[in-house]
Design a protein around this motif. Structure first.
Motif, PDB file in Angstrom:
ATOM      1  N   ALA A   1       6.740 -10.772   9.644  1.00  0.00           N
ATOM      2  CA  ALA A   1       5.399 -11.236   9.271  1.00  0.00           C
ATOM      3  C   ALA A   1       4.337 -10.550  10.138  1.00  0.00           C
ATOM      4  O   ALA A   1       3.297 -10.118   9.633  1.00  0.00           O
ATOM      5  CB  ALA A   1       5.302 -12.749   9.393  1.00  0.00           C
ATOM      6  N   ALA A   2       4.605 -10.430  11.430  1.00  0.00           N
ATOM      7  CA  ALA A   2       3.659  -9.761  12.334  1.00  0.00           C
ATOM      8  C   ALA A   2       3.503  -8.291  11.969  1.00  0.00           C
ATOM      9  O   ALA A   2       2.382  -7.762  11.968  1.00  0.00           O
ATOM     10  CB  ALA A   2       4.122  -9.915  13.782  1.00  0.00           C
ATOM     11  N   ALA A   3       4.604  -7.631  11.633  1.00  0.00           N
ATOM     12  CA  ALA A   3       4.538  -6.219  11.237  1.00  0.00           C
ATOM     13  C   ALA A   3       3.752  -6.056   9.943  1.00  0.00           C
ATOM     14  O   ALA A   3       2.941  -5.135   9.808  1.00  0.00           O
ATOM     15  CB  ALA A   3       5.946  -5.649  11.086  1.00  0.00           C
ATOM     16  N   MET A   4       3.976  -6.965   8.990  1.00  0.00           N
ATOM     17  CA  MET A   4       3.251  -6.888   7.731  1.00  0.00           C
ATOM     18  C   MET A   4       1.755  -7.104   7.960  1.00  0.00           C
ATOM     19  O   MET A   4       0.927  -6.369   7.426  1.00  0.00           O
ATOM     20  CB  MET A   4       3.780  -7.911   6.729  1.00  0.00           C
ATOM     21  N   LEU A   5       1.404  -8.089   8.779  1.00  0.00           N
ATOM     22  CA  LEU A   5      -0.010  -8.347   9.048  1.00  0.00           C
ATOM     23  C   LEU A   5      -0.660  -7.174   9.770  1.00  0.00           C
ATOM     24  O   LEU A   5      -1.817  -6.827   9.484  1.00  0.00           O
ATOM     25  CB  LEU A   5      -0.178  -9.637   9.842  1.00  0.00           C
ATOM     26  N   ALA A   6       0.061  -6.528  10.670  1.00  0.00           N
ATOM     27  CA  ALA A   6      -0.484  -5.341  11.346  1.00  0.00           C
ATOM     28  C   ALA A   6      -0.725  -4.225  10.335  1.00  0.00           C
ATOM     29  O   ALA A   6      -1.753  -3.533  10.386  1.00  0.00           O
ATOM     30  CB  ALA A   6       0.470  -4.885  12.448  1.00  0.00           C
ATOM     31  N   THR A   7       0.208  -4.051   9.407  1.00  0.00           N
ATOM     32  CA  THR A   7       0.040  -3.042   8.356  1.00  0.00           C
ATOM     33  C   THR A   7      -1.162  -3.376   7.483  1.00  0.00           C
ATOM     34  O   THR A   7      -1.958  -2.489   7.143  1.00  0.00           O
ATOM     35  CB  THR A   7       1.320  -2.947   7.502  1.00  0.00           C
ATOM     36  N   LEU A   8      -1.311  -4.640   7.124  1.00  0.00           N
ATOM     37  CA  LEU A   8      -2.451  -5.057   6.310  1.00  0.00           C
ATOM     38  C   LEU A   8      -3.765  -4.831   7.060  1.00  0.00           C
ATOM     39  O   LEU A   8      -4.715  -4.280   6.501  1.00  0.00           O
ATOM     40  CB  LEU A   8      -2.314  -6.524   5.913  1.00  0.00           C
ATOM     41  N   ARG A   9      -3.812  -5.244   8.313  1.00  0.00           N
ATOM     42  CA  ARG A   9      -5.040  -5.090   9.094  1.00  0.00           C
ATOM     43  C   ARG A   9      -5.427  -3.618   9.232  1.00  0.00           C
ATOM     44  O   ARG A   9      -6.598  -3.266   9.161  1.00  0.00           O
ATOM     45  CB  ARG A   9      -4.867  -5.735  10.464  1.00  0.00           C
ATOM     46  N   ALA A  10      -4.433  -2.753   9.370  1.00  0.00           N
ATOM     47  CA  ALA A  10      -4.712  -1.322   9.506  1.00  0.00           C
ATOM     48  C   ALA A  10      -5.090  -0.683   8.163  1.00  0.00           C
ATOM     49  O   ALA A  10      -5.953   0.191   8.115  1.00  0.00           O
ATOM     50  CB  ALA A  10      -3.490  -0.604  10.083  1.00  0.00           C
ATOM     51  N   GLY A  11      -4.471  -1.125   7.078  1.00  0.00           N
ATOM     52  CA  GLY A  11      -4.662  -0.466   5.785  1.00  0.00           C
ATOM     53  C   GLY A  11      -5.775  -1.009   4.917  1.00  0.00           C
ATOM     54  O   GLY A  11      -6.326  -0.280   4.093  1.00  0.00           O
TER      55      GLY A  11
END
Length: 114
Positions: free
Chosen positions: A99-109
C-alpha cells in the motif's frame, strides 16, 4: 472457476463505471462530513491492478477528475491528499508495504495528470 481475459473496450467501461460511482460516493461522504473512503470495490480493483503490474495512476487520476470536475456535485477544492487518503483507506486489505509503495507511485505520478 475459469477466468477469461476481458477485452480492453469492456475493461475500460467497467473501470469507468467504478470510478464514476466511487467519485459520487466520495462527494456524498464529503457533503455529510464523513471520513472519505473510495469504497471496497475501488480498493479491491486498485489492489488487483497494482498486483498485476498495471499502472494504477490513470485510474486514480480519473477518480480525481470525476470528484473535482465531472461527477454530480463535483468540488474543485477536493485535494490530492483527500483523494489519496480515501484510496489508502479503500486499499487497506493490501499488505502495508505494498500500500505504501502504491501510494508513493500515485503521489509521484499523479501531478502529470492534474
Amino acid at each position: 472457476m475459469r477466468t477469461r481475459e476481458v477485452p480492453d473496450h469492456i475493461f475500460e467501461k467497467l473501470i469507468g463505471a467504478l470510478v464514476s460511482e466511487s467519485a459520487i460516493a466520495l462527494l456524498a461522504q464529503r457533503a455529510r462530513g464523513a471520513t472519505l473512503h473510495a469504497g471496497e470495490a475501488f480498493g479491491r480493483v486498485v489492489a488487483w491492478l497494482w498486483e498485476s503490474a498495471d499502472d494504477v495512476v490513470p485510474y486514480v487520476a480519473d477518480l480525481i477528475a470525476q470528484v473535482r470536475y465531472h461527477a454530480p456535485g463535483a468540488c474543485p477544492e477536493v485535494s490530492l491528499d483527500d483523494v489519496l487518503t480515501a484510496v489508502s483507506r479503500a486499499a487497506s486489505p493490501m499488505p502495508p508495504a505494498e500500500a505504501a509503495a502504491m501510494l508513493a507511485t500515485l503521489r509521484a505520478g499523479l501531478p502529470a495528470y492534474l
